[in-house]
Design an enzyme around this catalytic site. Structure first.
Site, PDB file in Angstrom:
ATOM      1  N   ARG A 188       0.856  -1.120   0.085  1.00  0.00           N
ATOM      2  CA  ARG A 188       0.197   0.044  -0.179  1.00  0.00           C
ATOM      3  C   ARG A 188       0.999   1.327  -0.158  1.00  0.00           C
ATOM      4  NH1 ARG A 188      -3.867  -1.514   4.949  1.00  0.00           N
ATOM      5  NH2 ARG A 188      -4.631   0.782   4.659  1.00  0.00           N
ATOM      6  N   LYS A 208       8.474  -1.064   3.251  1.00  0.00           N
ATOM      7  CA  LYS A 208       7.724  -0.154   3.885  1.00  0.00           C
ATOM      8  C   LYS A 208       8.772   0.342   5.064  1.00  0.00           C
ATOM      9  CE  LYS A 208       4.321  -1.785   6.574  1.00  0.00           C
ATOM     10  NZ  LYS A 208       2.825  -1.946   6.754  1.00  0.00           N
ATOM     11  N   ASP A 211       6.366  -1.586  11.707  1.00  0.00           N
ATOM     12  CA  ASP A 211       5.715  -0.877  11.064  1.00  0.00           C
ATOM     13  C   ASP A 211       4.989   0.036  11.999  1.00  0.00           C
ATOM     14  OD1 ASP A 211       3.782  -2.191  11.749  1.00  0.00           O
ATOM     15  OD2 ASP A 211       2.975  -2.263   9.636  1.00  0.00           O
ATOM     16  N   GLU A 236      -9.198 -10.974  15.508  1.00  0.00           N
ATOM     17  CA  GLU A 236      -8.955 -10.455  14.578  1.00  0.00           C
ATOM     18  C   GLU A 236     -10.253 -10.058  13.815  1.00  0.00           C
ATOM     19  OE1 GLU A 236      -5.939  -9.475  13.207  1.00  0.00           O
ATOM     20  OE2 GLU A 236      -5.794  -9.959  15.384  1.00  0.00           O
ATOM     21  N   ARG A 261      25.432  22.665   6.176  1.00  0.00           N
ATOM     22  CA  ARG A 261      25.373  21.257   5.619  1.00  0.00           C
ATOM     23  C   ARG A 261      26.397  20.571   6.603  1.00  0.00           C
ATOM     24  NH1 ARG A 261      27.103  22.009  -0.262  1.00  0.00           N
ATOM     25  NH2 ARG A 261      27.208  19.788  -0.053  1.00  0.00           N
ATOM     26  N   ASN A 298      36.300  38.328   9.738  1.00  0.00           N
ATOM     27  CA  ASN A 298      35.049  38.873   9.317  1.00  0.00           C
ATOM     28  C   ASN A 298      35.072  38.383   7.691  1.00  0.00           C
ATOM     29  OD1 ASN A 298      33.583  40.677   8.004  1.00  0.00           O
ATOM     30  ND2 ASN A 298      33.181  41.650   9.793  1.00  0.00           N
ATOM     31  N   ASN A 337      36.323  25.408  -3.745  1.00  0.00           N
ATOM     32  CA  ASN A 337      36.952  24.087  -3.234  1.00  0.00           C
ATOM     33  C   ASN A 337      36.951  22.982  -4.024  1.00  0.00           C
ATOM     34  OD1 ASN A 337      33.989  24.156  -3.041  1.00  0.00           O
ATOM     35  ND2 ASN A 337      33.907  22.825  -1.186  1.00  0.00           N
TER      36      ASN A 337
HETATM   37  C1  UD1 Z   1      -2.016  -7.013  13.448  1.00  0.00           C
HETATM   38  C2  UD1 Z   1      -2.626  -7.589  14.297  1.00  0.00           C
HETATM   39  C3  UD1 Z   1      -4.084  -7.260  14.951  1.00  0.00           C
HETATM   40  C4  UD1 Z   1      -3.643  -5.628  15.233  1.00  0.00           C
HETATM   41  C5  UD1 Z   1      -2.735  -5.110  14.215  1.00  0.00           C
HETATM   42  C6  UD1 Z   1      -2.215  -3.749  14.916  1.00  0.00           C
HETATM   43  C7  UD1 Z   1      -2.091 -10.143  13.975  1.00  0.00           C
HETATM   44  C8  UD1 Z   1      -2.496 -11.419  13.465  1.00  0.00           C
HETATM   45  N1  UD1 Z   1      -2.872  -9.148  14.097  1.00  0.00           N
HETATM   46  O1  UD1 Z   1      -2.851  -6.988  12.257  1.00  0.00           O
HETATM   47  O2  UD1 Z   1      -4.622  -7.626  16.143  1.00  0.00           O
HETATM   48  O3  UD1 Z   1      -4.628  -4.799  15.759  1.00  0.00           O
HETATM   49  O4  UD1 Z   1      -1.464  -5.835  14.043  1.00  0.00           O
HETATM   50  O5  UD1 Z   1      -1.486  -2.937  13.733  1.00  0.00           O
HETATM   51  O6  UD1 Z   1      -0.952 -10.302  14.613  1.00  0.00           O
HETATM   52  N2  UD1 Z   1       4.265  -9.713   9.453  1.00  0.00           N
HETATM   53  C9  UD1 Z   1       5.396 -10.524   8.888  1.00  0.00           C
HETATM   54  N3  UD1 Z   1       5.112 -11.781   8.341  1.00  0.00           N
HETATM   55  C10 UD1 Z   1       4.169 -12.128   8.207  1.00  0.00           C
HETATM   56  C11 UD1 Z   1       2.741 -11.467   8.325  1.00  0.00           C
HETATM   57  C12 UD1 Z   1       3.222 -10.042   9.101  1.00  0.00           C
HETATM   58  O7  UD1 Z   1       6.606 -10.131   9.266  1.00  0.00           O
HETATM   59  O8  UD1 Z   1       3.631 -13.269   7.490  1.00  0.00           O
HETATM   60  C13 UD1 Z   1       4.459  -8.485  10.090  1.00  0.00           C
HETATM   61  C14 UD1 Z   1       4.336  -7.355   8.959  1.00  0.00           C
HETATM   62  O9  UD1 Z   1       5.426  -6.847   8.368  1.00  0.00           O
HETATM   63  C15 UD1 Z   1       4.059  -6.390   9.966  1.00  0.00           C
HETATM   64  C16 UD1 Z   1       3.458  -7.051  11.157  1.00  0.00           C
HETATM   65  O10 UD1 Z   1       3.848  -8.134  11.063  1.00  0.00           O
HETATM   66  O11 UD1 Z   1       5.106  -5.711  10.430  1.00  0.00           O
HETATM   67  C17 UD1 Z   1       1.816  -6.916  11.090  1.00  0.00           C
HETATM   68  O12 UD1 Z   1       1.317  -7.525  10.256  1.00  0.00           O
HETATM   69  P1  UD1 Z   1       0.001  -7.172   9.721  1.00  0.00           P
HETATM   70  O13 UD1 Z   1      -0.332  -7.953   8.342  1.00  0.00           O
HETATM   71  O14 UD1 Z   1       0.140  -5.487   9.120  1.00  0.00           O
HETATM   72  O15 UD1 Z   1      -0.980  -7.297  10.642  1.00  0.00           O
HETATM   73  P2  UD1 Z   1      -2.472  -6.572  10.812  1.00  0.00           P
HETATM   74  O16 UD1 Z   1      -3.409  -7.077  10.039  1.00  0.00           O
HETATM   75  O17 UD1 Z   1      -2.238  -5.100  10.650  1.00  0.00           O
HETATM   76 CA    CA Z   2      -0.297  -3.660  10.028  1.00  0.00          CA
END
Ligand code: UD1
Ligand code: CA
Length: 457
Positions: free
Chosen positions: A24, A31, A114, A164, A325, A369, A378
């Site tokens: 997204r 991300k 994230d 969920e 800088r 100054n 440079n």
């Molecule tokens: C998840 C939670 C949800 C919570 C929400 C908060 C679970 C099942 N659900 O949902 O309860 O309210 O976060 O933001 O945990 N990731 C992996 N491998 C995977 C899947 C995910 O590394 O196979 C990582 C993603 O990069 C991310 C995190 O786990 O950093 C969460 O995954 P995401 O799919 O975004 O979960 P949500 O649906 O947001």
């Molecule tokens: Ca998420």
């Protein structure tokens, strides 16, 4: 706001899930490498867990994500990196790091890369919640709009389960207490509980959130630790990235003011995660701080200046419209005025560089100054060369200093000079065409043109 560990936690393993696809974001960059306040989300989270005192840190990345592993190693050199080759859910991601769990740990802290704004204190509070004997502690928040989040289903103090969004009933959808996605788990049980998690749910994923129900079945207690929504916001797209940036900027502005800096129009000032301001620093509107800036007590940063990788000593004044800088070091009480750019240059105590000047790869002595329009030349297209200007030297306006070149202490350079050779201390160097004058030349010229029609310019 750099992270200093609250207190070390021997036996604590922090596991950062960073295998997100981040589709997204519509970006060529993963991300978790997108930045908030000048630092990647991944580095924010790694600083957070280290700040909370985690002894070991592991990161789970997606396949072919060398850029993500490199960023993790840059932030925490001792980090262990694991690859989740298929994205089968958050519990599956944790199990990709089984080897780190098998090595044994007292407490396991599981966090998402994230979710960049969580403070070290909050991670610490989550870990502390295990001390009461609970097997799992989950970070929760009251959501303004709970859509999409896992819901925390409680009875009294007990967390019964996390549902969920896609699996929740109509009644459960009304619950506004949501899962931030972060949790602490008792180390010795974690692996066993994780292995028991199945994938019979709406998304056919192995949900980490199911660990709550599994732990309870095993006779353990699960609890919730509350955090403000602004701290636990997750970033899935660029709109949420901007929201996270806004929330962190608000926090950094407040921090700067509470530590004794005056921000005349806080909303217009942009900080980096690591900006350091001393006491009685005044920052005028529209100033932008990139990473690596330190400003000493009592210095003033005037409006619309841009600073990156620069140090400003106490009592100095910078801007308006100045650009510092990397490698700019502005000495005590020195003055950098409007439309001045400084790069890799030390400006001595009390020196004045007041207008329209570029100083790069230079060292300027105390109280020198530098006149308007001075340029250090440079760069010859291949290499960079240094300019050294001694203490108390005076550089006349519109001078070009062709490096490498040294102007001695107390020397003068005449305005409009192009200086290619060193100037001795206390000498005067003038390097420009001599002025000549022809008496009545203009009058004679006009006379010779009398009566002729003027062509339009
Ligand atoms: C998840 C939670 C949800 C919570 C929400 C908060 C679970 C099942 N659900 O949902 O309860 O309210 O976060 O933001 O945990 N990731 C992996 N491998 C995977 C899947 C995910 O590394 O196979 C990582 C993603 O990069 C991310 C995190 O786990 O950093 C969460 O995954 P995401 O799919 O975004 O979960 P949500 O649906 O947001
Ligand atoms: Ca998420």
């Amino acid at each position: 706001m750099t992270a200093t560990p609250i207190s070390p936690r021997p036996g604590c393993l922090a596991l950062v899930l960073a295998a997100g696809e981040g589709t997204r974001m519509k970006s060529a960059r993963p991300k978790v490498l997108h930045e908030v306040a000048g630092r990647s989300m991944l580095a924010h989270v790694l600083a957070g867990v280290t700040g909370a005192g985690a002894e070991r840190v592991a990161v789970v990345v997606g396949p072919d994500r060398d850029d993500v592993s490199a960023e993790a190693k840059r932030a925490v050199p001792a980090v262990q990196v694991f690859v989740q080759s298929q994205r089968l859910g958050t519990a599956h991601a944790v199990l990709a790091a089984s080897a780190a769990l098998e090595a044994g740990c007292e407490d396991l802290l599981i966090v998402f890369a994230d979710t960049p704004l969580v403070r070290p204190q909050t991670y610490a509070a989550l870990l502390d919640a295990l001390k009461s004997g609970a097997g799992v502690a989950v970070l929760g928040f009251e959501a303004r709009d709970p859509t999409g989040y896992g819901r925390l289903l409680k009875r009294g103090e007990d967390l019964l389960a996390i549902r969920e969004h896609k699996d929740a009933s109509e009644d459960e959808h009304k619950v506004t207490l949501c899962n931030a996605g972060l949790m602490a788990v008792r180390g010795r049980d974690a692996l066993g509980w994780l292995k028991r998690i199945g994938n019979t749910n709406a998304q056919k994923e192995f949900y980490l959130t199911d660990i709550v129900a599994v732990a309870r079945e095993a006779g353990s207690q699960a609890v919730v630790v509350l955090a403000p929504e602004d701290e636990v916001m997750g970033v899935n797209d660029r709109v949420q990235l901007a929201a996270a940036e806004a929330a962190l900027q608000a926090r950094l502005r407040e921090h700067a003011m509470r530590e004794g800096a005056t921000l005349i129009a806080p909303q217009t000032i942009f900080f980096s995660h690591d900006t350091q301001l001393g006491r009685d620093v005044v920052v005028e509107p529209g100033v932008v701080f990139g990473p690596g800036v330190r400003v000493g007590d009592g210095a003033v940063i005037h409006a619309y200046s841009h600073l990156l990788g620069a140090e400003v000593e106490s009592g100095a004044s910078v801007g308006p419209f100045a650009r510092l800088r990397p490698g700019a070091r502005i000495g005590k009480g020195a003055k950098i005025g409007n439309f001045v750019e400084i790069k890799s240059a030390e400006i001595g105590e009390g020196a004045a560089v007041s207008h329209l000047t570029y100083l790069g790869d230079a060292s300027i002595g105390a109280r020198a100054n530098i006149g308007a329009g001075t340029i250090t030349c440079n760069y010859d297209g291949f290499d960079k060369f240094r300019t050294t200007i001694g203490a108390g030297a005076f550089i006349g306006s519109n001078s070009a200093l062709v490096a490498p070149v040294t102007i001695g202490d107390g020397a003068y350079v005449g305005s409009g000079s192009v200086i290619t050779k060193d100037v001795a201390p206390d000498a005067l160097a003038v390097a420009r065409g001599r002025q000549m004058e022809k008496a009545d030349w203009a009058k004679t010229f006009r006379k010779s043109h009398e009566g002729k029609p003027k062509k339009r310019p």
